[in-house]
Write a protein that holds these residues in place. Structure first.
Motif, PDB file in Angstrom:
ATOM      1  N   VAL A   1       0.843  -1.206   0.000  1.00  0.00           N
ATOM      2  CA  VAL A   1       0.000   0.000   0.000  1.00  0.00           C
ATOM      3  C   VAL A   1       0.874   1.250   0.000  1.00  0.00           C
ATOM      4  N   ILE A   2       1.892   1.257   0.833  1.00  0.00           N
ATOM      5  CA  ILE A   2       2.793   2.423   0.928  1.00  0.00           C
ATOM      6  C   ILE A   2       3.546   2.622  -0.393  1.00  0.00           C
TER       7      ILE A   2
ATOM      8  N   LEU B   1       1.138   4.224  -2.830  1.00  0.00           N
ATOM      9  CA  LEU B   1       0.931   5.637  -2.495  1.00  0.00           C
ATOM     10  C   LEU B   1       2.146   6.493  -2.851  1.00  0.00           C
ATOM     11  N   SER B   2       3.321   5.968  -2.640  1.00  0.00           N
ATOM     12  CA  SER B   2       4.532   6.750  -2.923  1.00  0.00           C
ATOM     13  C   SER B   2       4.823   6.860  -4.417  1.00  0.00           C
TER      14      SER B   2
ATOM     15  N   LEU C   1       2.478   7.450  -6.682  1.00  0.00           N
ATOM     16  CA  LEU C   1       1.515   8.379  -7.279  1.00  0.00           C
ATOM     17  C   LEU C   1       2.143   9.764  -7.423  1.00  0.00           C
TER      18      LEU C   1
ATOM     19  N   LEU D   1       0.169  12.776  -1.118  1.00  0.00           N
ATOM     20  CA  LEU D   1       0.087  11.325  -0.913  1.00  0.00           C
ATOM     21  C   LEU D   1       1.467  10.723  -0.646  1.00  0.00           C
ATOM     22  N   LYS D   2       2.487  11.302  -1.288  1.00  0.00           N
ATOM     23  CA  LYS D   2       3.850  10.827  -1.043  1.00  0.00           C
ATOM     24  C   LYS D   2       4.272  11.119   0.391  1.00  0.00           C
TER      25      LYS D   2
ATOM     26  N   ALA E   1       2.496   8.702   2.623  1.00  0.00           N
ATOM     27  CA  ALA E   1       3.137   7.381   2.503  1.00  0.00           C
ATOM     28  C   ALA E   1       4.416   7.333   3.339  1.00  0.00           C
TER      29      ALA E   1
END
Length: 198
Positions: A117-118, A121-122, A124, A129-130, A133
């Motif tokens: 998941v992380i 998110l990173s 994107l 969002l980064k 994350a």
């Protein structure tokens, strides 16, 4: 009476013993040959049983034996049969460690799904969002470290009280490595439910 026999007289006895070996022999009758030493008899027996006639057959036997051992080991890992478990999983100490870890929720077992998941998110393009994350990553690592230290201390205390005279080398590390695996993927399979104390 005590004279030595000539070569001509010795030869027929070999033929006689060969003929006698084919017929059923009276247990009281002399056998006509010296008794072999025990070590020689055992090596001959082993050689007759184990040495196959050709190399391919030997390799085939070896493969079949290895497959049978691995199948027994897999079955033991799935069912928890102590007799066929690998050496690293055998013994009452290791069984207690497995039950201790399997009976509770551990943050470390959710590390892989959270890491995926992380990672998503990173990757994107949104900078917010980064940042989330990155904070989530730090929080997960901190939680895993705190949970692992707690498990390490409690497990060490329990092992010292329950198994004071048994060797416990590597047992705590074994338990911590087990916490990193998802519960359904752990081998040997968990034998206790969550919340059920060993």
């Amino acid at each position: 009476m005590f004279r030595s026999r000539s070569k001509d007289e010795k030869a027929p006895t070999g033929q006689v013993t060969a003929d006698l070996s084919k017929q059923p022999r009276d247990p009281q009758a002399p056998k006509g040959r010296p008794t072999p030493k025990r070590s020689e008899a055992q090596t001959q027996r082993r050689r007759a049983q184990t040495v196959p006639t050709d190399r391919k057959q030997a390799m085939r036997r070896q493969r079949e034996a290895r497959r049978a051992d691995l199948a027994r080991q897999r079955q033991a890992l799935a069912g928890g049969d102590e007799r066929y478990l690998p050496a690293r999983d055998k013994g009452p100490v290791r069984r207690f460690v497995r039950d201790f870890v399997d009976s509770r929720f551990c943050v470390a077992e959710f590390f892989l799904p959270l890491a995926v998941v992380i990672l998503i998110l990173s990757s994107l393009p949104n900078t917010q969002l980064k940042n989330i994350a990155m904070l989530l990553w730090l929080a997960v690592i901190a939680l895993i470290v705190m949970d692992s230290v707690g498990i390490w201390l409690r497990l060490k205390k329990q092992l010292n009280t329950r198994f004071p005279n048994e060797p416990k080398r590597g047992a705590v590390a074994y338990g911590l490595m087990r916490t990193l695996q998802l519960r359904r993927l752990r081998l040997p399979k968990p034998q206790v439910k969550r919340g059920e104390r060993p």
